[in-house]
Scaffold this motif. Sequence first.
Motif: not given
Length: 164
Positions: A71, A73, A110-111
């Motif tokens: 991930y 991000q 964001d996640d």
Amino acid sequence: MISGCDNNVTVQQHEHATKPSPVSALEQYPQQASDLLNSIRAKKDAASLEAESAQLVILSLALIKEVIVKYPQCTEYLNALSTVATAIASLPLIEIENGYHSDGKLPPFDDPVCYHAKDLVVHPATVQAHARLGLDDQLAYQNAELDVIEVLAHFEQLEQALAD
């Protein structure tokens, strides 16, 4: 006639075959967290609990690296945490709560997987901070227990995300 046989090859093969394969941080984490939980419930001394929770913080840093790979991000958010991870336990509890549980000192993310990974560090660091202060009463042990129960829940979410 006496003949000798060198069984060295067989012994070496057997030793090689029985060596356990290295266990990943993902596989180690739930067991180590459960061990910490059991230690808290057994009301082990504060110094032991501080050492156990510090080890869980170190293990969580290895897991964070795995999360960043899958991930990307989460990179900025988790790298910011990683740079202070081993120092978090030395902070006052209110600063840990505001700065790291509530993300006041971390960049936005964001996640949700980023948040779950972050909590694998912050909750054991909080237990470490409680232990550093001495775990003087039943409430302190209960707070430490709740932190580990919560980290196990975050671990389940992260484990599922990493398996997808």
